[in-house]
Structure formats: C-alpha cells, structure tokens
Design a protein around this motif. Structure first.
Motif, PDB file in Angstrom:
ATOM      1  N   LYS A   1      17.945 -42.247 -21.988  1.00  0.00           N
ATOM      2  CA  LYS A   1      17.174 -42.450 -20.490  1.00  0.00           C
ATOM      3  C   LYS A   1      18.158 -41.756 -19.456  1.00  0.00           C
ATOM      4  N   THR A   2      17.589 -41.296 -18.609  1.00  0.00           N
ATOM      5  CA  THR A   2      18.470 -40.601 -17.588  1.00  0.00           C
ATOM      6  C   THR A   2      18.091 -41.231 -16.198  1.00  0.00           C
ATOM      7  N   GLY A   3      19.291 -41.591 -15.362  1.00  0.00           N
ATOM      8  CA  GLY A   3      18.924 -42.181 -13.928  1.00  0.00           C
ATOM      9  C   GLY A   3      20.229 -42.435 -13.393  1.00  0.00           C
ATOM     10  N   ASN A   4      20.344 -42.467 -12.105  1.00  0.00           N
ATOM     11  CA  ASN A   4      21.414 -42.984 -11.420  1.00  0.00           C
ATOM     12  C   ASN A   4      21.799 -44.673 -11.597  1.00  0.00           C
ATOM     13  N   PHE A   5      22.382 -45.080 -12.853  1.00  0.00           N
ATOM     14  CA  PHE A   5      22.182 -46.140 -13.335  1.00  0.00           C
ATOM     15  C   PHE A   5      23.601 -47.067 -12.655  1.00  0.00           C
ATOM     16  N   ASN A   6      23.466 -48.213 -12.502  1.00  0.00           N
ATOM     17  CA  ASN A   6      24.552 -49.062 -12.365  1.00  0.00           C
ATOM     18  C   ASN A   6      24.806 -50.019 -13.611  1.00  0.00           C
ATOM     19  N   GLY A   7      25.878 -50.937 -13.644  1.00  0.00           N
ATOM     20  CA  GLY A   7      26.045 -51.865 -14.541  1.00  0.00           C
ATOM     21  C   GLY A   7      24.802 -52.567 -15.091  1.00  0.00           C
ATOM     22  N   ASP A   8      23.941 -53.229 -14.223  1.00  0.00           N
ATOM     23  CA  ASP A   8      23.200 -54.165 -14.365  1.00  0.00           C
ATOM     24  C   ASP A   8      21.847 -53.241 -15.155  1.00  0.00           C
ATOM     25  N   ASP A   9      21.912 -51.982 -14.691  1.00  0.00           N
ATOM     26  CA  ASP A   9      20.726 -51.152 -15.408  1.00  0.00           C
ATOM     27  C   ASP A   9      21.111 -51.025 -16.897  1.00  0.00           C
ATOM     28  N   ILE A  10      22.398 -50.750 -17.095  1.00  0.00           N
ATOM     29  CA  ILE A  10      23.005 -50.466 -18.702  1.00  0.00           C
ATOM     30  C   ILE A  10      22.763 -51.668 -19.502  1.00  0.00           C
ATOM     31  N   ILE A  11      22.794 -52.956 -18.627  1.00  0.00           N
ATOM     32  CA  ILE A  11      22.583 -53.914 -19.307  1.00  0.00           C
ATOM     33  C   ILE A  11      21.224 -54.173 -20.104  1.00  0.00           C
ATOM     34  N   ASP A  12      20.207 -53.911 -18.947  1.00  0.00           N
ATOM     35  CA  ASP A  12      18.890 -53.945 -19.149  1.00  0.00           C
ATOM     36  C   ASP A  12      18.437 -53.037 -20.496  1.00  0.00           C
ATOM     37  N   ILE A  13      18.992 -51.825 -20.598  1.00  0.00           N
ATOM     38  CA  ILE A  13      18.710 -50.916 -21.276  1.00  0.00           C
ATOM     39  C   ILE A  13      19.060 -51.268 -22.545  1.00  0.00           C
ATOM     40  N   ILE A  14      20.260 -51.820 -22.783  1.00  0.00           N
ATOM     41  CA  ILE A  14      20.855 -52.338 -24.018  1.00  0.00           C
ATOM     42  C   ILE A  14      20.057 -53.382 -24.436  1.00  0.00           C
ATOM     43  N   LEU A  15      19.380 -54.158 -23.584  1.00  0.00           N
ATOM     44  CA  LEU A  15      18.735 -55.329 -24.097  1.00  0.00           C
ATOM     45  C   LEU A  15      17.370 -54.934 -24.623  1.00  0.00           C
ATOM     46  N   GLU A  16      16.943 -53.694 -24.321  1.00  0.00           N
ATOM     47  CA  GLU A  16      15.401 -53.050 -24.880  1.00  0.00           C
ATOM     48  C   GLU A  16      15.825 -52.872 -26.432  1.00  0.00           C
ATOM     49  N   GLU A  17      17.056 -52.607 -26.897  1.00  0.00           N
ATOM     50  CA  GLU A  17      17.285 -52.524 -28.401  1.00  0.00           C
ATOM     51  C   GLU A  17      17.112 -53.832 -28.978  1.00  0.00           C
ATOM     52  N   LYS A  18      16.190 -53.955 -29.932  1.00  0.00           N
ATOM     53  CA  LYS A  18      16.043 -55.073 -30.630  1.00  0.00           C
ATOM     54  C   LYS A  18      17.296 -55.702 -31.442  1.00  0.00           C
ATOM     55  N   GLN A  19      18.162 -54.706 -31.756  1.00  0.00           N
ATOM     56  CA  GLN A  19      19.505 -54.992 -32.377  1.00  0.00           C
ATOM     57  C   GLN A  19      20.282 -55.777 -31.644  1.00  0.00           C
ATOM     58  N   CYS A  20      20.201 -55.904 -30.143  1.00  0.00           N
ATOM     59  CA  CYS A  20      20.980 -56.822 -29.340  1.00  0.00           C
ATOM     60  C   CYS A  20      20.376 -58.279 -29.739  1.00  0.00           C
ATOM     61  N   ALA A  21      19.323 -58.431 -29.721  1.00  0.00           N
ATOM     62  CA  ALA A  21      18.595 -59.860 -30.155  1.00  0.00           C
ATOM     63  C   ALA A  21      19.151 -60.118 -31.462  1.00  0.00           C
ATOM     64  N   ARG A  22      19.226 -59.325 -32.456  1.00  0.00           N
ATOM     65  CA  ARG A  22      19.615 -59.490 -34.015  1.00  0.00           C
ATOM     66  C   ARG A  22      21.104 -59.727 -33.862  1.00  0.00           C
ATOM     67  N   TYR A  23      21.770 -59.117 -33.116  1.00  0.00           N
ATOM     68  CA  TYR A  23      23.156 -59.213 -33.126  1.00  0.00           C
ATOM     69  C   TYR A  23      23.688 -60.784 -32.692  1.00  0.00           C
ATOM     70  N   ILE A  24      22.967 -61.206 -31.495  1.00  0.00           N
ATOM     71  CA  ILE A  24      23.354 -62.445 -31.095  1.00  0.00           C
ATOM     72  C   ILE A  24      22.656 -63.553 -31.831  1.00  0.00           C
ATOM     73  N   SER A  25      21.517 -63.548 -32.599  1.00  0.00           N
ATOM     74  CA  SER A  25      20.928 -64.307 -33.375  1.00  0.00           C
ATOM     75  C   SER A  25      21.901 -64.506 -34.684  1.00  0.00           C
ATOM     76  N   GLU A  26      22.549 -63.277 -35.242  1.00  0.00           N
ATOM     77  CA  GLU A  26      23.568 -63.425 -36.501  1.00  0.00           C
ATOM     78  C   GLU A  26      24.540 -64.265 -35.946  1.00  0.00           C
ATOM     79  N   LYS A  27      25.039 -64.238 -34.751  1.00  0.00           N
ATOM     80  CA  LYS A  27      26.206 -64.999 -34.444  1.00  0.00           C
ATOM     81  C   LYS A  27      25.830 -66.456 -34.357  1.00  0.00           C
ATOM     82  N   ILE A  28      24.879 -66.744 -33.571  1.00  0.00           N
ATOM     83  CA  ILE A  28      24.631 -67.961 -33.549  1.00  0.00           C
ATOM     84  C   ILE A  28      24.150 -68.625 -34.846  1.00  0.00           C
ATOM     85  N   TYR A  29      23.628 -67.791 -35.626  1.00  0.00           N
ATOM     86  CA  TYR A  29      23.237 -68.467 -37.072  1.00  0.00           C
ATOM     87  C   TYR A  29      24.680 -68.617 -37.909  1.00  0.00           C
TER      88      TYR A  29
END
Length: 457
Positions: A220-248
C-alpha cells in the motif's frame, strides 16, 4: 466444576487458590466461574509510588547538573520502589486476571526506563489495556514516553530515520520474525518519524521531523503515520496468529497445538478484542485437557506469589524483595533485553533450581541463603571461604501461619498434596512424602513446596 479444573484455571489466570475459595467455586459451572473472573477484573487499579519529589520541578531545573543528578538518583530508587509495589500487587491482586495479563504484556511489549514517571505510566498503560483492544493497545504503546526512549524512536527523524522501533514492532510486538522485509522496516520507520514526548510524558508529534512523503508498506502507498502502519499490520492474519500463539504458550501450554491456536486466531482476527480471546480460551474444553494441567514451569513471580497464596508472607527488608527476584532470574522493571525473559525451561538452570527447592524453607523459616554476584552455584555456608562467594543473607520475612492454619484446618496432610501439587508426582517424591506424612502440617507443606513437582503448574 471439578476442583482440579478450578485449581488449573486459577494457577493460570492467577497465582493459585485457597481451599475456601475452591470450595465456594466448586458449586458453580465453568461459565459462571469465568464470568466472575472477568467481572472481578473489570476495573483497573493503577500501581503507584510517591512522586511528590517531582511536584515543583520544572524542565529548566534539569539544566543544573547537580540538581539533575540528584533527581536521577531519586528516580532510580523510585523505580526499585515501583518494582516492590508491583510485586506487592501481584501478591495481593484485586483484579486477578488483569494483573496476570499485565505480567504477560510486560514480557511482550518489553520496555525499560530509568525515569520513574515514564515507566510508572507505561506499566499502568499495560494494566489498563490488558483486556482491551490490541489495535488501540499497540498504538498507545508506540506513543508512550518510556517506549519512545527505550527503542530510540525519539531519535527517529526525517533526515536521519532510526529503525529500531519499527523493526521490533514487527519482529516482537505484532508479526514475528520472517514475516516482513527490510524495505518494510525502512518504510514504516519513516511513518514513525517525529514521534516524541514532553517533560510530563505526554505524546508530542514534532511535525518538522515527520516525513510527510508517501511510503509504500505491505503493498500500500500513502502518506502514512505510525497509526496507519499499525492498522496495515493488523490486516495481516499473521498478527492475530502470532499473538494467539504467545497467549497459548503462556496460559495453556508451551507445546503449541496448531488446531487450537488456529481457532484462537480466527476469533482474534475479527476485532482484536483481547477479552473475547481470553474468554474463548478459558471456556474451551481443551484448556482443561490433562496434557495442559501441571505441565507449565512457573515463572519466578508465579513461584513466589504461589507460595504466598498458600502461606502468606511479607519481606521485612524491601531490598530483599529485589534480591530474591534477582536470584530467581526475574527482576520486575528490569527485563534482560527487548525480547524479554525466555520462559519455560529457560527459567530453570543449575543455580535457580537449587534455589527454588530451598526457597520455601528460606522464606518461611527466616533461613540464610548464600549466593554469588558472579553467578556461582549456590553452596553451603561452610564452603564460603573456599568458594570465595561474595554474599550471604538471612531472608527476613513475616509469615502469617494463622491464615495457613485457618485455611487448611480441615485438610489432612494426604489431601494437602493435591492442594499444593498439580503435576504428576514422581514415585520417588511420593515415597518420601508418604514417609513424612505424619510430620506437622506446616513442615509438610514446606516440604511439598520444596519438590521438583511444585515448580510446575
């Protein structure tokens, strides 16, 4: 609900359970107990130390070298005071699950800072967001003064980007190693340029240092700030998987069951609601499977707080709180590095195992412990001279034996075994315990807590 399952539940979401509480809850269903746990953790009670020394201080005062050094000295002591206050909270939690989650997140969003105002704010932000929304949580952490200093994001400027925070954001906080590129790090670091804070630990965006040009990140391309970057990262299902693994791994079992984690991932990915995820875990049948009970090595905090749940005790000398933490390998407020404490079998080595086996007796009998600042194996007092060990100390505590006697008055020594130990008991250990079944209950309990089996929950 079965007593064994209630004990397992409270070992994982807290630090054990008393017989009285176990009896009360055994009349309830799993759903009722889990609802009660979340209800009791609905509020947030911050941990605070006295910061009155900062009351009349102004930013200009720190230009004076002597004044600055004096303030820094007081601040370092206050950080130790906060560590002691946090451990006291762990020993006496009002919101049990929230406190356990705070301990978990402190080893996820790892941070260290010598400024007591910054680190106190940070620790309480972990507590406040512990059961909230992971998206908001991550954005909050990115703007905390303690984190801005710890991972050098204050030095991240348009003309000279610093990639440290951006790298750890993806590697340790959201996606895990191997799920991003070096280009992703560079582009996201640009989005976090200009992040800073003022003297009062409040977030400040310094626009002149922020890169307003377009960034290309994860396609994705845009004039992103930090919050935008975090939003884009959380679109990746890997993020949910990574946190779920750590909690498990933390709350269920270090041996990951991919099917269970995938169930968690699918739920968490919908809205990144931490409370919903934890409720799902605690209500699942597999959480109570036998392979998950009594198989997790206790962290030093779980070990110390677990003893306190059975036999309440207080340290007479506050410095010894920090000493015991250090000897067991987990000093609150002082993680070893940005990756945090390595858990599971990493908690145990030849030094810490010996200490763990002896510590119940030391804590509850005001006994002497010997140790070395250089990490030599603990040894007997008589060997001090030859081993040239540097330190020895008598750990002074006040032990509330009356509470123990009252809580366990209807439980004989044989029944005490299942109250204290949840793991499978080695035949050799069982033989020794049965040989000593008639000794006084207090001594028998200390013996139980001095077994290898007590290291597991």
């Amino acid at each position: 609900m079965k007593s064994t399952h209630i004990q397992h539940l409270f070992n994982r979401i807290g630090f054990g359970i008393t017989p009285k509480e176990l009896k009360r809850l055994s009349k309830k269903s799993k759903h009722e107990i889990v609802d009660e746990i979340f209800s009791n953790s609905k509020n947030t009670t911050p941990v605070e130390v006295d910061l009155s020394f900062l009351k009349d201080l102004k930013p200009g005062d720190l230009k004076d070298r002597e004044k600055r050094q004096e303030i820094q000295k007081i601040g370092r002591k206050k950080v130790n005071d906060f560590s002691i206050a946090w451990m006291d909270r762990i020993f006496n939690p009002k919101e049990i699950l929230r406190e356990k989650m705070t301990l978990f997140w402190a080893n996820h969003f790892v941070c260290q800072n010598k400024n007591i105002l910054f680190i106190q704010n940070y620790n309480n932000k972990l507590r406040e967001n512990a059961l909230g929304n992971f998206r908001n949580f991550t954005k909050t952490v990115s703007k905390e003064a303690a984190m801005l200093g710890y991972l050098n994001n204050k030095q991240n400027k348009k003309k000279s980007p610093n990639e440290n925070f951006a790298r750890e954001l993806m590697e340790l906080f959201t996606l895990g190693q191997g799920n991003y590129t070096e280009t992703d790090i560079k582009e996201s670091a640009r989005a976090f340029t200009g992040y800073n804070h003022n003297y009062y630990a409040e977030f400040v965006m310094k626009k002149k240092h922020h890169d307003e040009n377009n960034k290309t990140f994860f396609g994705k391309t845009g004039n992103f700030n930090g919050d935008d970057i975090i939003d884009i990262i959380l679109e990746e299902k890997q993020c949910a998987r990574y946190i779920s693994e750590k909690i498990y791994s933390y709350f269920v079992n270090e041996n990951i069951n991919k099917n269970h984690v995938e169930e968690m991932t699918n739920l968490f990915y919908k809205d990144y609601n931490i409370e919903k995820l934890m409720r799902f875990v605690l209500l699942s049948d597999w959480f109570y499977n036998s392979e998950n009970i009594g198989t997790k090595i206790k962290s030093p905090m779980e070990f110390l707080a677990g003893i306190n749940t059975i036999i309440p005790y207080n340290f007479e000398k506050e410095k010894q709180v920090l000493l015991v933490q250090r000897l067991l390998g987990q000093v609150l407020m002082k993680p070893p590095n940005v990756a945090g404490w390595q858990t599971g079998r990493n908690w145990i080595d030849s030094n810490t195992l010996v200490r763990r086996l002896r510590l119940p007796s030391i804590l509850l009998n005001n006994a002497e412990i010997t140790y070395s600042d250089t990490g030599d194996e603990e040894t007997m007092i008589t060997d001090l001279k030859s081993k040239r060990l540097k330190r020895k100390a008598i750990i002074k505590t006040k032990v509330d034996w009356n509470s123990f006697e009252e809580n366990y008055k209807k439980i004989d020594n044989k029944s005490l075994i299942t109250h204290v130990l949840q793991s499978k008991i080695n035949p050799g250990t069982e033989k020794i315990l049965l040989e000593n079944i008639d000794i006084p209950k207090k001594d028998f309990c200390i013996q139980l807590m001095s077994t290898p089996e007590y290291q597991l929950c």
